[in-house]
Scaffold this motif. Structure first.
Motif, PDB file in Angstrom:
ATOM      1  N   HIS A  68    -124.017 -10.847 -41.398  1.00 25.58           N
ATOM      2  CA  HIS A  68    -123.417 -10.122 -40.274  1.00 25.58           C
ATOM      3  C   HIS A  68    -124.499  -9.516 -39.375  1.00 25.58           C
ATOM      4  N   GLU A  86    -114.368 -19.048 -46.206  1.00 25.79           N
ATOM      5  CA  GLU A  86    -113.514 -17.860 -46.314  1.00 25.79           C
ATOM      6  C   GLU A  86    -114.189 -16.722 -47.093  1.00 25.79           C
ATOM      7  N   LEU A  88    -116.857 -15.501 -46.390  1.00 27.60           N
ATOM      8  CA  LEU A  88    -117.547 -14.686 -45.383  1.00 27.60           C
ATOM      9  C   LEU A  88    -116.692 -13.534 -44.879  1.00 27.60           C
ATOM     10  N   HIS A  89    -115.372 -13.620 -45.113  1.00 27.43           N
ATOM     11  CA  HIS A  89    -114.526 -12.487 -44.736  1.00 27.43           C
ATOM     12  C   HIS A  89    -113.606 -12.075 -45.884  1.00 27.43           C
ATOM     13  N   ASP A  90    -114.019 -12.380 -47.107  1.00 28.22           N
ATOM     14  CA  ASP A  90    -113.219 -11.985 -48.260  1.00 28.22           C
ATOM     15  C   ASP A  90    -114.131 -11.455 -49.377  1.00 28.22           C
ATOM     16  N   SER A  94    -116.273 -13.337 -52.380  1.00 27.71           N
ATOM     17  CA  SER A  94    -117.744 -13.293 -52.353  1.00 27.71           C
ATOM     18  C   SER A  94    -118.306 -12.471 -53.511  1.00 27.71           C
ATOM     19  N   GLN A 104    -118.452  -5.147 -47.068  1.00 24.56           N
ATOM     20  CA  GLN A 104    -118.837  -6.457 -46.503  1.00 24.56           C
ATOM     21  C   GLN A 104    -118.199  -6.602 -45.127  1.00 24.56           C
ATOM     22  N   LEU A 105    -119.033  -6.678 -44.097  1.00 25.21           N
ATOM     23  CA  LEU A 105    -118.507  -6.842 -42.744  1.00 25.21           C
ATOM     24  C   LEU A 105    -118.166  -8.312 -42.524  1.00 25.21           C
ATOM     25  N   PRO A 106    -116.942  -8.594 -42.007  1.00 25.64           N
ATOM     26  CA  PRO A 106    -116.505  -9.987 -41.912  1.00 25.64           C
ATOM     27  C   PRO A 106    -117.309 -10.798 -40.902  1.00 25.64           C
ATOM     28  N   VAL A 107    -117.532 -12.041 -41.241  1.00 22.52           N
ATOM     29  CA  VAL A 107    -118.266 -12.971 -40.384  1.00 22.52           C
ATOM     30  C   VAL A 107    -117.439 -14.254 -40.278  1.00 22.52           C
ATOM     31  N   VAL A 108    -117.467 -14.878 -39.106  1.00 26.81           N
ATOM     32  CA  VAL A 108    -116.821 -16.173 -38.937  1.00 26.81           C
ATOM     33  C   VAL A 108    -117.909 -17.250 -38.932  1.00 26.81           C
TER      34      VAL A 108
END
Ligand SMILES: [Zn+2]
Ligand SMILES: [Zn+2]
Length: 214
Positions: A68, A86, A88-90, A94, A104-108
């Motif tokens: 992020h 997924e 990266l936003h879960d 992770s 954990q800050l979500p990343v696409v």
């Protein structure tokens, strides 16, 4: 390709590698497990102030937690196998949840890859080899010109990644390792944890391969 291993400051974090194609100046960062001002300075010193790619071997928090921050700071494209995108936003998938004190800050993901995908740094090709087993979306990145394999948590010096976590599968791990050792010739192997090795050494000495694969 110039390859630098960067110390991220804590043993919980995976090995992080900076790749720089010296001809074009293009660079990539493999598994930035953490990111702060000090680490940014180390990336800069290694020649990757503005990386083109963030290459992820899989989606576990100890490999992705810095994504992020690094993406925000550099605009680098986040590359991961479709099956782990997924993570990266879960934070449950992770494993950041319950294992790491910070949120954990979500990343696409910007680029999802699959077996056989290719990326370029300048004129240097990076090939993606899908290696499910540790997670469904685990990959190895192969630098064919340099005979280097970034093996993530699939192949380690003398052992292999665990298969008992979310998305793990022992049969798939064995199939992936069989595929790796069947590659032609030798490779310098840069794993996600512990020290580097070579494919030839692991073909003969790796206990997991000797017990499970043969
Ligand atoms: Zn790991
Ligand atoms: Zn892992």
């Amino acid at each position: 390709m110039k390859i630098t291993k960067v110390d991220l400051g804590h043993e919980i974090f995976a090995n992080c590698y900076v790749l720089v194609d010296e001809k074009s100046g293009e660079s990539a960062i493999v598994d930035p497990a953490y990111y702060n001002a000090e680490i940014a300075e180390k990336f800069k010193e290694a020649g990757a102030e503005k990386p083109k790619y963030i290459l992820l071997t899989h989606g576990h928090f100890d490999h992705i937690f810095g994504v992020h921050g690094l993406k925000e700071a550099s605009g680098a494209k986040v590359v991961i196998h479709d099956a782990d995108a997924e993570f990266l936003h879960d934070p449950w998938k992770s494993l950041a949840q319950n294992n790491f004190p910070e949120p954990q800050l979500p990343v696409v993901a910007d680029i999802t890859v699959e077996d056989g995908s290719e990326l370029m740094l300048g004129e240097e090709k990076i090939k993606v080899l899908s290696a499910p087993g540790h997670t469904m979306g685990s990959v190895c990145y192969i630098l064919e010109n340099d005979r280097v394999m970034l093996s993530g948590d699939t192949l380690f010096c003398m052992t292999a990644g665990r298969t008992d976590l979310y998305g793990g599968n022992e049969e798939m791990m064995i199939a992936s390792l069989k595929r790796l050792i069947a590659l032609d010739g030798d490779y310098r192997v840069l794993p996600g944890h512990n020290r580097e090795t070579t494919l030839e050494r692991e073909r003969t000495r790796n206990w997991y391969i000797r017990r499970m694969v043969r």
